[in-house]
Motif scaffolding. Structure first.
Motif, short mmCIF file in Angstrom:
data_model
loop_
_atom_site.label_atom_id
_atom_site.label_comp_id
_atom_site.label_asym_id
_atom_site.label_seq_id
_atom_site.Cartn_x
_atom_site.Cartn_y
_atom_site.Cartn_z
N ILE A 97 -3.69 -7.33 0.40
CA ILE A 97 -2.57 -7.15 -0.53
C ILE A 97 -3.13 -7.07 -1.93
O ILE A 97 -3.87 -7.96 -2.36
CB ILE A 97 -1.56 -8.31 -0.42
CG1 ILE A 97 -1.01 -8.42 1.00
CG2 ILE A 97 -0.42 -8.13 -1.42
CD1 ILE A 97 -0.13 -9.64 1.24
N LEU A 98 -2.81 -6.01 -2.63
CA LEU A 98 -3.26 -5.84 -4.01
C LEU A 98 -2.12 -6.21 -4.95
O LEU A 98 -1.05 -5.62 -4.89
CB LEU A 98 -3.70 -4.40 -4.27
CG LEU A 98 -4.75 -3.81 -3.31
CD1 LEU A 98 -5.11 -2.39 -3.75
CD2 LEU A 98 -5.99 -4.68 -3.27
N GLY A 99 -2.34 -7.21 -5.81
CA GLY A 99 -1.31 -7.65 -6.74
C GLY A 99 -0.65 -8.94 -6.28
O GLY A 99 -0.59 -9.22 -5.08
N ARG A 100 -0.16 -9.72 -7.25
CA ARG A 100 0.46 -11.01 -6.92
C ARG A 100 1.69 -11.28 -7.78
O ARG A 100 2.04 -12.42 -8.06
CB ARG A 100 -0.56 -12.15 -7.09
CG ARG A 100 -1.26 -12.14 -8.44
CD ARG A 100 -2.28 -13.25 -8.54
NE ARG A 100 -2.99 -13.20 -9.82
CZ ARG A 100 -3.94 -14.07 -10.19
NH1 ARG A 100 -4.28 -15.04 -9.36
NH2 ARG A 100 -4.53 -13.96 -11.36
N GLY A 101 2.35 -10.20 -8.24
CA GLY A 101 3.53 -10.33 -9.09
C GLY A 101 4.71 -10.95 -8.36
O GLY A 101 4.80 -10.91 -7.13
N GLU A 102 5.67 -11.50 -9.13
CA GLU A 102 6.77 -12.25 -8.54
C GLU A 102 7.74 -11.39 -7.74
O GLU A 102 8.45 -11.89 -6.87
CB GLU A 102 7.54 -13.01 -9.62
CG GLU A 102 8.30 -12.13 -10.59
CD GLU A 102 9.32 -12.91 -11.41
OE1 GLU A 102 9.63 -14.06 -11.07
OE2 GLU A 102 9.82 -12.33 -12.39
N THR A 103 7.80 -10.08 -8.02
CA THR A 103 8.78 -9.24 -7.32
C THR A 103 8.20 -8.53 -6.10
O THR A 103 8.95 -7.94 -5.33
CB THR A 103 9.36 -8.17 -8.28
OG1 THR A 103 8.28 -7.34 -8.76
CG2 THR A 103 10.06 -8.83 -9.47
N ALA A 104 6.90 -8.56 -5.91
CA ALA A 104 6.32 -7.83 -4.77
C ALA A 104 5.17 -8.59 -4.12
O ALA A 104 5.29 -9.12 -3.03
CB ALA A 104 5.89 -6.44 -5.20
N GLY A 105 4.03 -8.62 -4.78
CA GLY A 105 2.84 -9.24 -4.18
C GLY A 105 3.07 -10.66 -3.71
O GLY A 105 2.68 -11.04 -2.59
N LYS A 106 3.72 -11.47 -4.53
CA LYS A 106 3.94 -12.89 -4.18
C LYS A 106 4.86 -13.06 -2.97
O LYS A 106 4.48 -13.73 -2.00
CB LYS A 106 4.50 -13.64 -5.39
CG LYS A 106 4.75 -15.11 -5.14
CD LYS A 106 5.35 -15.78 -6.36
CE LYS A 106 5.71 -17.24 -6.06
NZ LYS A 106 6.36 -17.89 -7.23
N PRO A 107 6.09 -12.47 -2.97
CA PRO A 107 6.95 -12.66 -1.80
C PRO A 107 6.41 -12.04 -0.52
O PRO A 107 6.63 -12.57 0.58
CB PRO A 107 8.28 -12.01 -2.21
CG PRO A 107 7.95 -11.12 -3.35
CD PRO A 107 6.78 -11.74 -4.05
N ILE A 108 5.68 -10.93 -0.64
CA ILE A 108 5.08 -10.32 0.55
C ILE A 108 4.02 -11.25 1.13
O ILE A 108 3.97 -11.51 2.34
CB ILE A 108 4.48 -8.93 0.21
CG1 ILE A 108 5.59 -7.94 -0.12
CG2 ILE A 108 3.64 -8.41 1.37
CD1 ILE A 108 5.10 -6.65 -0.76
N ALA A 109 3.18 -11.80 0.25
CA ALA A 109 2.14 -12.73 0.69
C ALA A 109 2.75 -13.97 1.34
O ALA A 109 2.25 -14.47 2.36
CB ALA A 109 1.27 -13.13 -0.49
N GLU A 110 3.84 -14.45 0.78
CA GLU A 110 4.49 -15.65 1.33
C GLU A 110 5.03 -15.41 2.73
O GLU A 110 4.97 -16.29 3.59
CB GLU A 110 5.61 -16.11 0.39
CG GLU A 110 5.09 -16.75 -0.89
CD GLU A 110 6.19 -17.08 -1.88
OE1 GLU A 110 7.34 -16.63 -1.69
OE2 GLU A 110 5.90 -17.80 -2.87
N MET A 111 5.53 -14.19 2.98
CA MET A 111 6.06 -13.90 4.32
C MET A 111 4.93 -13.81 5.34
O MET A 111 5.07 -14.28 6.48
CB MET A 111 6.88 -12.62 4.30
CG MET A 111 7.64 -12.39 5.61
SD MET A 111 9.14 -11.42 5.34
CE MET A 111 9.56 -10.96 7.03
N PHE A 112 3.79 -13.23 4.95
CA PHE A 112 2.64 -13.21 5.85
C PHE A 112 2.18 -14.64 6.14
O PHE A 112 1.86 -14.97 7.29
CB PHE A 112 1.49 -12.40 5.24
CG PHE A 112 1.59 -10.92 5.48
CD1 PHE A 112 1.19 -10.37 6.69
CD2 PHE A 112 2.09 -10.06 4.52
CE1 PHE A 112 1.27 -9.01 6.94
CE2 PHE A 112 2.19 -8.70 4.74
CZ PHE A 112 1.78 -8.17 5.96
#
Length: 283
Positions: free
Chosen positions: A163-178
């Motif tokens: 996952i590239l990026g860790r912003g609050e609207t995309a990278g962060k929630p996507i990472a949390e679901m994984f």
């Protein structure tokens, strides 16, 4: 891949299919005099925000839901925003509330996320929210489509995912679901050195940066799946993703385009969460 061009994921078609499944549920709600209603709080006139709000209105109209937009200027005070959230929280005819990002720097705070009633937090931004973030749901929908598996979680545990990026609207929630699904992944960001070494090993790359050509052909391996979440507008207002589609399609097995990729699916899952929130009112 025998020089065969990769398959472009048709986000618009996938979104139409998701929205179609919501129509019978809305018919039931309407018989009970309930119209699923989304309240959007917007600050300023960001071009990207305007585009996403139009998409939300269009999707809502297709399924018979409603959208209310409360528009503030960039000069809005924190208290005014908080009061608007409070009014929507108290309004029984409003079932979902979202704060359209981006916000001006002085308003970028988690306080707004926690101010939204947890029953109306259909963006899933609150800690331990009852709703999954639509962007994360959209990612998994695409992966189910790509691998043609209804339950794709087990399959993903054998894949190298970046996952590239860790912003609050995309990278962060996507990472949390994984993380919630116990699927291993590597998350890269602006401080990551030698990022290409990680992407070249990845079976799946989910790019959430919002910068043109942050992913180039030499950074991916043959047969990789590319999902582009980040978007950037040029001076003429044209949307661009994190990679050049013509460049990567010779190597990627599947990829999402910009526009017409992740965006419509993201909005469709927002509508799905909205319908669920409306159904919860009568349960």
């Amino acid at each position: 891949m025998d020089n065969q061009l990769s398959k472009k994921v048709d986000g618009k078609q996938l979104a139409r299919e998701i929205l179609e499944t919501l129509k019978p549920r809305i018919s039931v709600l309407k018989k009970k005099k309930i119209i699923p209603t989304l309240a959007v709080i917007q600050v300023g006139n960001d071009t990207g925000s305007e585009s996403y709000i139009r998409m939300k209105r269009k999707a809502a109209k297709k399924i018979g839901a409603a959208v209310i937009v409360k528009h503030f200027p960039n000069s809005v005070f924190f208290q005014e925003m908080a009061e608007a959230i409070h009014r929507f929280n108290a309004n029984g005819d409003v079932h979902g509330i979202i704060i359209q990002r981006p916000l001006p720097p002085m308003l970028q705070t988690d306080a707004f996320n926690t101010a939204v009633d947890f029953r109306k937090d259909i963006d899933g931004f609150r800690a331990k929210s009852t709703f999954r973030p639509p962007i994360a749901l959209a990612i998994f929908h695409i992966l189910r489509t790509v691998y043609q598996l209804q339950n794709v979680t087990t399959h993903l545990k054998s894949k190298h995912i970046v996952i590239l990026g860790r912003g609050e609207t995309a990278g962060k929630p996507i990472a949390e679901m994984f993380t919630d699904k116990k699927i291993a992944f590597l998350q890269c960001h602006s401080q990551t050195t030698n990022m290409h070494e990680f992407t070249q090993e990845a079976d799946i790359i989910i790019s959430c940066v919002g910068k043109q050509r942050v992913v180039i052909k030499d950074m991916i391996k043959e047969g990789a799946v590319l999902i582009g979440v980040g978007i950037e507008r040029d001076q003429k207002g044209k949307l661009h993703g994190d990679y050049d589609e013509e460049e990567i399609q010779e190597k990627a097995s599947f990829y999402t385009p910009t526009p017409g990729g992740i965006g419509p699916i993201n909005v469709a899952y927002l509508m799905s969460n909205l319908v669920t929130a409306a159904e919860d009112v009568i349960q």
